[in-house]
Write a protein that holds these residues in place. Structure first.
Motif, PDB file in Angstrom:
ATOM      1  N   ARG A 183       0.834  -1.198   0.000  1.00 59.02           N
ATOM      2  CA  ARG A 183       0.000   0.000   0.000  1.00 59.02           C
ATOM      3  C   ARG A 183       0.873   1.254   0.000  1.00 59.02           C
ATOM      4  N   TRP A 184       1.983   1.207   0.709  1.00 56.62           N
ATOM      5  CA  TRP A 184       2.913   2.334   0.739  1.00 56.62           C
ATOM      6  C   TRP A 184       3.428   2.627  -0.676  1.00 56.62           C
ATOM      7  N   THR A 185       3.887   1.578  -1.358  1.00 62.11           N
ATOM      8  CA  THR A 185       4.374   1.738  -2.726  1.00 62.11           C
ATOM      9  C   THR A 185       3.281   2.290  -3.631  1.00 62.11           C
ATOM     10  N   ASN A 186       2.075   1.777  -3.471  1.00 66.46           N
ATOM     11  CA  ASN A 186       0.961   2.234  -4.295  1.00 66.46           C
ATOM     12  C   ASN A 186       0.640   3.695  -4.020  1.00 66.46           C
ATOM     13  N   TYR A 187       0.734   4.086  -2.750  1.00 66.19           N
ATOM     14  CA  TYR A 187       0.491   5.485  -2.377  1.00 66.19           C
ATOM     15  C   TYR A 187       1.493   6.398  -3.075  1.00 66.19           C
ATOM     16  N   ILE A 188       2.759   6.006  -3.041  1.00 58.72           N
ATOM     17  CA  ILE A 188       3.805   6.799  -3.685  1.00 58.72           C
ATOM     18  C   ILE A 188       3.542   6.904  -5.186  1.00 58.72           C
ATOM     19  N   LYS A 189       3.169   5.792  -5.795  1.00 57.98           N
ATOM     20  CA  LYS A 189       2.931   5.769  -7.237  1.00 57.98           C
ATOM     21  C   LYS A 189       1.761   6.653  -7.635  1.00 57.98           C
ATOM     22  N   LYS A 190       0.713   6.666  -6.798  1.00 61.41           N
ATOM     23  CA  LYS A 190      -0.503   7.386  -7.160  1.00 61.41           C
ATOM     24  C   LYS A 190      -0.461   8.870  -6.777  1.00 61.41           C
ATOM     25  N   ASN A 191       0.537   9.261  -6.019  1.00 63.21           N
ATOM     26  CA  ASN A 191       0.665  10.669  -5.668  1.00 63.21           C
ATOM     27  C   ASN A 191       1.067  11.450  -6.915  1.00 63.21           C
ATOM     28  N   ALA A 192       0.210  12.352  -7.340  1.00 58.74           N
ATOM     29  CA  ALA A 192       0.450  13.080  -8.591  1.00 58.74           C
ATOM     30  C   ALA A 192       1.777  13.828  -8.586  1.00 58.74           C
ATOM     31  N   LYS A 193       2.216  14.271  -7.403  1.00 60.93           N
ATOM     32  CA  LYS A 193       3.475  15.008  -7.315  1.00 60.93           C
ATOM     33  C   LYS A 193       4.682  14.129  -7.648  1.00 60.93           C
ATOM     34  N   ASN A 194       4.510  12.816  -7.539  1.00 58.56           N
ATOM     35  CA  ASN A 194       5.630  11.912  -7.787  1.00 58.56           C
ATOM     36  C   ASN A 194       5.739  11.456  -9.235  1.00 58.56           C
ATOM     37  N   ILE A 195       4.709  11.696 -10.028  1.00 56.29           N
ATOM     38  CA  ILE A 195       4.719  11.216 -11.414  1.00 56.29           C
ATOM     39  C   ILE A 195       5.909  11.745 -12.212  1.00 56.29           C
ATOM     40  N   PRO A 196       6.241  13.062 -12.093  1.00 52.56           N
ATOM     41  CA  PRO A 196       7.410  13.542 -12.845  1.00 52.56           C
ATOM     42  C   PRO A 196       8.717  12.893 -12.403  1.00 52.56           C
ATOM     43  N   ILE A 197       8.771  12.438 -11.138  1.00 47.99           N
ATOM     44  CA  ILE A 197       9.987  11.814 -10.627  1.00 47.99           C
ATOM     45  C   ILE A 197      10.056  10.352 -11.058  1.00 47.99           C
ATOM     46  N   LEU A 198       8.928   9.666 -10.927  1.00 42.88           N
ATOM     47  CA  LEU A 198       8.891   8.245 -11.255  1.00 42.88           C
ATOM     48  C   LEU A 198       8.944   7.992 -12.752  1.00 42.88           C
ATOM     49  N   GLY A 199       8.309   8.875 -13.524  1.00 48.72           N
ATOM     50  CA  GLY A 199       8.231   8.675 -14.955  1.00 48.72           C
ATOM     51  C   GLY A 199       7.109   7.721 -15.316  1.00 48.72           C
ATOM     52  N   GLU A 200       6.903   7.532 -16.590  1.00 51.53           N
ATOM     53  CA  GLU A 200       5.811   6.693 -17.060  1.00 51.53           C
ATOM     54  C   GLU A 200       6.095   5.203 -16.854  1.00 51.53           C
ATOM     55  N   LYS A 201       7.335   4.792 -17.011  1.00 50.88           N
ATOM     56  CA  LYS A 201       7.669   3.368 -16.947  1.00 50.88           C
ATOM     57  C   LYS A 201       8.477   3.086 -15.679  1.00 50.88           C
ATOM     58  N   ASP A 202       7.809   3.238 -14.552  1.00 50.92           N
ATOM     59  CA  ASP A 202       8.517   3.113 -13.286  1.00 50.92           C
ATOM     60  C   ASP A 202       8.334   1.758 -12.626  1.00 50.92           C
ATOM     61  N   ASP A 203       7.390   0.947 -13.112  1.00 49.90           N
ATOM     62  CA  ASP A 203       7.064  -0.250 -12.346  1.00 49.90           C
ATOM     63  C   ASP A 203       6.575  -1.355 -13.256  1.00 49.90           C
ATOM     64  N   LEU A 204       7.226  -2.494 -13.166  1.00 50.32           N
ATOM     65  CA  LEU A 204       6.851  -3.631 -14.005  1.00 50.32           C
ATOM     66  C   LEU A 204       5.468  -4.145 -13.659  1.00 50.32           C
ATOM     67  N   ASN A 205       5.120  -4.136 -12.376  1.00 49.19           N
ATOM     68  CA  ASN A 205       3.802  -4.615 -11.970  1.00 49.19           C
ATOM     69  C   ASN A 205       2.691  -3.828 -12.651  1.00 49.19           C
ATOM     70  N   SER A 206       2.866  -2.517 -12.751  1.00 48.82           N
ATOM     71  CA  SER A 206       1.880  -1.682 -13.435  1.00 48.82           C
ATOM     72  C   SER A 206       1.778  -2.073 -14.908  1.00 48.82           C
ATOM     73  N   PHE A 207       2.943  -2.304 -15.517  1.00 45.13           N
ATOM     74  CA  PHE A 207       2.962  -2.675 -16.933  1.00 45.13           C
ATOM     75  C   PHE A 207       2.229  -3.984 -17.165  1.00 45.13           C
ATOM     76  N   LEU A 208       2.416  -4.938 -16.235  1.00 43.43           N
ATOM     77  CA  LEU A 208       1.834  -6.269 -16.418  1.00 43.43           C
ATOM     78  C   LEU A 208       0.348  -6.325 -16.119  1.00 43.43           C
ATOM     79  N   PHE A 209      -0.083  -5.591 -15.100  1.00 45.18           N
ATOM     80  CA  PHE A 209      -1.419  -5.823 -14.565  1.00 45.18           C
ATOM     81  C   PHE A 209      -2.363  -4.621 -14.549  1.00 45.18           C
ATOM     82  N   GLU A 210      -1.844  -3.407 -14.720  1.00 45.78           N
ATOM     83  CA  GLU A 210      -2.692  -2.236 -14.565  1.00 45.78           C
ATOM     84  C   GLU A 210      -2.841  -1.474 -15.875  1.00 45.78           C
ATOM     85  N   THR A 211      -3.978  -0.819 -16.018  1.00 48.05           N
ATOM     86  CA  THR A 211      -4.218   0.014 -17.188  1.00 48.05           C
ATOM     87  C   THR A 211      -3.263   1.205 -17.180  1.00 48.05           C
TER      88      THR A 211
END
Length: 341
Positions: A183-211
């Motif tokens: 949940r902590w990781t998901n919180y960080i990922k979903k925080n809009a302020k972190n998107i520019p830091i994480l980038g679009e391709k930050d997590d394999l799990n998202s690529f595999l399972f999430e829209t």
């Protein structure tokens, strides 16, 4: 003579932990850090019986510093955030992150362990302990718009884990750790302020399972045309709408077009992983049945599965399961109604 919690007591503990994850308002990552800290300290200091366990705020603060030490370092630099440090809340940077950063800027220690004997580190522990006491310790047991004080009693400068809690934390520590870290990781990922830091391709799990975010942006655009620029939950008009899973993704991790609704950022964060109250369920059922054809067309256009019957069946399953327990449904920030009946 101390005994161990019964099987029924252990199941009750897990049920309440599940409610905490699903129904609490997580406005920062502090609550996740507190749960991880309590589980760790129970392993190290607790016993395999139902005895109480007192933990000082300073002991908990030391765990917070260890957890956030690495996270106070830059993830990577970005134009949107020169420091490159990930945000741990939705406002300004978290106080504990700032305190650790200030300490590290003024001292040359490369880890909490190396710093533990210094006077300045003891001051850092004092500052973090104060924040921990005022925030996560004070609010962790607020669940579903009310109090659910099943974990601990608060003292002046410590907490006391209630009978059986340390035992359950020890037994279920891997599960609690996994849930909190996920949940902590998901919180960080979903925080809009972190998107520019994480980038679009930050997590394999998202690529595999999430829209993808790109697809969700297109879904949002088309739902605005269909329903107008209003939050499904509070009905307020706003241009800053987000796509929300009506049946939480954590409960049923599959993206279905009929399950998407538009939500303002405030409602989306507050609802989080909770089931919506039945007043929202009734409105959602009417809306998806009325707009089935249009919703199906959107799904076909953006590449998201659209099946009204499946979505309604999943909703029925979710609410039938919730009706058998003490689960509450989210109405609005700070307000929950029981789903039983």
């Amino acid at each position: 003579m101390n005994s161990i919690p019964s099987a029924e007591d252990q199941l009750d503990f897990l049920t309440k932990v599940q409610r905490l994850f699903n129904e609490s308002d997580f406005s920062s990552t502090y609550k996740y850090a507190l749960l991880i800290s309590l589980a760790d300290l129970a392993i190290e200091l607790g016993k395999d019986d139902d005895s109480e366990l007192e933990l000082s705020n300073r002991q908990i603060a030391e765990r917070f510093i260890e957890l956030y030490w690495q996270q106070s370092s830059p993830y990577k630099t970005s134009k949107a955030n020169d420091s490159g440090v990930l945000y741990q809340n939705h406002g300004t940077q978290a106080a504990i992150i700032k305190a650790i950063q200030a300490f590290r800027d003024e001292n040359s220690f490369n880890s909490p362990n190396a710093a533990r004997h210094s006077k300045e580190y003891k001051k850092l522990i004092t500052a973090v302990a104060s924040t921990v006491a005022k925030q996560p310790i004070n609010y962790l047991q607020n669940v579903g718009g009310g109090a659910l004080p099943f974990l601990y009693e608060r003292n002046t400068s410590s907490i006391t884990l209630k009978k059986g809690v340390a035992y359950c934390l020890r037994r279920f520590q891997p599960l609690i750790q996994q849930l909190a870290r996920s949940r902590w990781t998901n919180y960080i990922k979903k925080n809009a302020k972190n998107i520019p830091i994480l980038g679009e391709k930050d997590d394999l799990n998202s690529f595999l399972f999430e829209t993808s975010r790109k697809t969700l942006a297109l879904v949002c655009k088309k739902l605005k045309v269909l329903y107008g620029c209003k939050c499904f939950y509070c009905n307020k008009a706003t241009a800053e709408l987000e796509v929300d899973h009506f049946i939480p993704f954590s409960l049923y991790p599959r993206d279905l077009m009929h399950n998407f609704v538009l939500a303002c950022p405030s409602c989306n964060r507050s609802k989080s992983d909770s089931l919506a109250a039945r007043v929202h369920l009734d409105r959602w059922v009417k809306a998806v049945m009325k707009n089935n054809d249009a919703t199906t067309q959107i799904g076909e256009a953006v590449g998201v599965v659209a099946n009204l019957e499946t979505s309604l069946s999943i909703a029925q399953w979710s609410y039938d399961a919730a009706s058998g327990g003490q689960v509450t449904g989210w109405v609005k920030a700070g307000e929950y109604h029981h789903l039983a009946g």
